[in-house]
Design a protein around this motif. Sequence first.
Motif, PDB file in Angstrom:
ATOM      1  N   LEU A 103       0.845  -1.191   0.000  1.00 18.95           N
ATOM      2  CA  LEU A 103       0.000   0.000   0.000  1.00 18.95           C
ATOM      3  C   LEU A 103       0.886   1.247   0.000  1.00 18.95           C
ATOM      4  O   LEU A 103       1.160   1.855   1.026  1.00 18.95           O
ATOM      5  CB  LEU A 103      -0.948  -0.026   1.201  1.00 18.95           C
ATOM      6  N   ALA A 104       1.304   1.617  -1.194  1.00 19.24           N
ATOM      7  CA  ALA A 104       2.271   2.702  -1.367  1.00 19.24           C
ATOM      8  C   ALA A 104       1.729   4.060  -0.933  1.00 19.24           C
ATOM      9  O   ALA A 104       2.495   4.904  -0.460  1.00 19.24           O
ATOM     10  CB  ALA A 104       2.729   2.759  -2.826  1.00 19.24           C
ATOM     11  N   ASN A 105       0.435   4.302  -1.086  1.00 15.96           N
ATOM     12  CA  ASN A 105      -0.104   5.609  -0.723  1.00 15.96           C
ATOM     13  C   ASN A 105      -0.030   5.861   0.782  1.00 15.96           C
ATOM     14  O   ASN A 105       0.224   6.981   1.212  1.00 15.96           O
ATOM     15  CB  ASN A 105      -1.543   5.764  -1.224  1.00 15.96           C
ATOM     16  N   ILE A 106      -0.241   4.830   1.572  1.00 15.89           N
ATOM     17  CA  ILE A 106      -0.112   4.991   3.024  1.00 15.89           C
ATOM     18  C   ILE A 106       1.331   5.313   3.377  1.00 15.89           C
ATOM     19  O   ILE A 106       1.605   6.220   4.169  1.00 15.89           O
ATOM     20  CB  ILE A 106      -0.607   3.735   3.774  1.00 15.89           C
ATOM     21  N   GLU A 107       2.248   4.612   2.770  1.00 18.81           N
ATOM     22  CA  GLU A 107       3.667   4.881   3.030  1.00 18.81           C
ATOM     23  C   GLU A 107       4.060   6.277   2.549  1.00 18.81           C
ATOM     24  O   GLU A 107       4.840   6.967   3.193  1.00 18.81           O
ATOM     25  CB  GLU A 107       4.545   3.815   2.368  1.00 18.81           C
ATOM     26  N   ALA A 108       3.516   6.704   1.422  1.00 21.95           N
ATOM     27  CA  ALA A 108       3.811   8.045   0.908  1.00 21.95           C
ATOM     28  C   ALA A 108       3.303   9.111   1.874  1.00 21.95           C
ATOM     29  O   ALA A 108       3.987  10.112   2.124  1.00 21.95           O
ATOM     30  CB  ALA A 108       3.189   8.231  -0.472  1.00 21.95           C
ATOM     31  N   LEU A 124      -8.280   2.152   9.532  1.00 22.64           N
ATOM     32  CA  LEU A 124      -8.285   2.845   8.246  1.00 22.64           C
ATOM     33  C   LEU A 124      -8.899   4.245   8.380  1.00 22.64           C
ATOM     34  O   LEU A 124      -8.392   5.218   7.810  1.00 22.64           O
ATOM     35  CB  LEU A 124      -9.034   2.017   7.204  1.00 22.64           C
ATOM     36  N   ILE A 125      -9.955   4.342   9.151  1.00 20.88           N
ATOM     37  CA  ILE A 125     -10.586   5.651   9.383  1.00 20.88           C
ATOM     38  C   ILE A 125      -9.630   6.568  10.136  1.00 20.88           C
ATOM     39  O   ILE A 125      -9.522   7.758   9.816  1.00 20.88           O
ATOM     40  CB  ILE A 125     -11.929   5.477  10.115  1.00 20.88           C
ATOM     41  N   LYS A 126      -8.916   6.045  11.121  1.00 22.16           N
ATOM     42  CA  LYS A 126      -7.917   6.856  11.841  1.00 22.16           C
ATOM     43  C   LYS A 126      -6.854   7.378  10.879  1.00 22.16           C
ATOM     44  O   LYS A 126      -6.457   8.533  10.950  1.00 22.16           O
ATOM     45  CB  LYS A 126      -7.243   6.044  12.948  1.00 22.16           C
ATOM     46  N   MET A 127      -6.382   6.504   9.982  1.00 21.72           N
ATOM     47  CA  MET A 127      -5.378   6.920   8.994  1.00 21.72           C
ATOM     48  C   MET A 127      -5.933   8.018   8.099  1.00 21.72           C
ATOM     49  O   MET A 127      -5.254   9.005   7.825  1.00 21.72           O
ATOM     50  CB  MET A 127      -4.955   5.735   8.119  1.00 21.72           C
ATOM     51  N   SER A 128      -7.156   7.828   7.645  1.00 22.73           N
ATOM     52  CA  SER A 128      -7.795   8.801   6.757  1.00 22.73           C
ATOM     53  C   SER A 128      -7.875  10.169   7.425  1.00 22.73           C
ATOM     54  O   SER A 128      -7.555  11.188   6.811  1.00 22.73           O
ATOM     55  CB  SER A 128      -9.190   8.295   6.378  1.00 22.73           C
ATOM     56  N   ARG A 129      -8.285  10.185   8.664  1.00 22.46           N
ATOM     57  CA  ARG A 129      -8.389  11.446   9.406  1.00 22.46           C
ATOM     58  C   ARG A 129      -7.014  12.040   9.693  1.00 22.46           C
ATOM     59  O   ARG A 129      -6.826  13.256   9.622  1.00 22.46           O
ATOM     60  CB  ARG A 129      -9.170  11.226  10.691  1.00 22.46           C
ATOM     61  N   MET A 130      -6.059  11.191  10.030  1.00 22.74           N
ATOM     62  CA  MET A 130      -4.708  11.648  10.345  1.00 22.74           C
ATOM     63  C   MET A 130      -4.066  12.340   9.139  1.00 22.74           C
ATOM     64  O   MET A 130      -3.450  13.397   9.271  1.00 22.74           O
ATOM     65  CB  MET A 130      -3.845  10.446  10.766  1.00 22.74           C
ATOM     66  N   PHE A 131      -4.236  11.742   7.966  1.00 21.06           N
ATOM     67  CA  PHE A 131      -3.591  12.254   6.764  1.00 21.06           C
ATOM     68  C   PHE A 131      -4.465  13.217   5.961  1.00 21.06           C
ATOM     69  O   PHE A 131      -3.977  13.875   5.042  1.00 21.06           O
ATOM     70  CB  PHE A 131      -3.181  11.099   5.847  1.00 21.06           C
ATOM     71  N   GLY A 132      -5.761  13.262   6.264  1.00 20.29           N
ATOM     72  CA  GLY A 132      -6.664  14.104   5.487  1.00 20.29           C
ATOM     73  C   GLY A 132      -6.845  13.579   4.074  1.00 20.29           C
ATOM     74  O   GLY A 132      -6.958  14.346   3.115  1.00 20.29           O
ATOM     75  N   LEU A 190      -5.985   5.874   0.175  1.00 19.11           N
ATOM     76  CA  LEU A 190      -5.012   5.158   1.001  1.00 19.11           C
ATOM     77  C   LEU A 190      -4.894   3.698   0.586  1.00 19.11           C
ATOM     78  O   LEU A 190      -3.809   3.118   0.633  1.00 19.11           O
ATOM     79  CB  LEU A 190      -5.381   5.259   2.480  1.00 19.11           C
ATOM     80  N   LEU A 191      -6.002   3.121   0.134  1.00 21.54           N
ATOM     81  CA  LEU A 191      -5.998   1.716  -0.290  1.00 21.54           C
ATOM     82  C   LEU A 191      -5.577   1.536  -1.750  1.00 21.54           C
ATOM     83  O   LEU A 191      -5.502   0.416  -2.234  1.00 21.54           O
ATOM     84  CB  LEU A 191      -7.379   1.106  -0.074  1.00 21.54           C
ATOM     85  N   GLY A 192      -5.309   2.639  -2.442  1.00 16.40           N
ATOM     86  CA  GLY A 192      -4.877   2.546  -3.835  1.00 16.40           C
ATOM     87  C   GLY A 192      -6.012   2.317  -4.814  1.00 16.40           C
ATOM     88  O   GLY A 192      -5.775   1.889  -5.950  1.00 16.40           O
ATOM     89  N   LEU A 193      -7.249   2.598  -4.400  1.00 18.98           N
ATOM     90  CA  LEU A 193      -8.398   2.383  -5.269  1.00 18.98           C
ATOM     91  C   LEU A 193      -8.690   3.572  -6.168  1.00 18.98           C
ATOM     92  O   LEU A 193      -9.485   3.460  -7.107  1.00 18.98           O
ATOM     93  CB  LEU A 193      -9.640   2.059  -4.427  1.00 18.98           C
ATOM     94  N   THR A 194      -8.074   4.717  -5.871  1.00 18.23           N
ATOM     95  CA  THR A 194      -8.223   5.917  -6.678  1.00 18.23           C
ATOM     96  C   THR A 194      -6.925   6.712  -6.619  1.00 18.23           C
ATOM     97  O   THR A 194      -6.126   6.527  -5.706  1.00 18.23           O
ATOM     98  CB  THR A 194      -9.400   6.793  -6.178  1.00 18.23           C
TER      99      THR A 194
END
Length: 72
Positions: free
Chosen positions: A2-7, A44-52, A58-62
Amino acid sequence: MLANIEAERGRFQLTKEEISKSLGITSKTYLAYIKGKPIPSNVLIKMSRMFGRSTDYLLGLTTEPEGEDKPA
């Protein structure tokens, strides 16, 4: 991977240990998620909120980091 999370982690200049602590998980669990283990929705929701960023991004779907509002 999951490259977007790492980015996003890199964009925020967080170590794997720092992000793991913020998410309430171990570093080993974080690495497992990055390598493809399913991520629980609450994490996943925590990550989404943390990174905006959207969960789909984050999952690479878009490629759209903010997501798109589409009319119903």
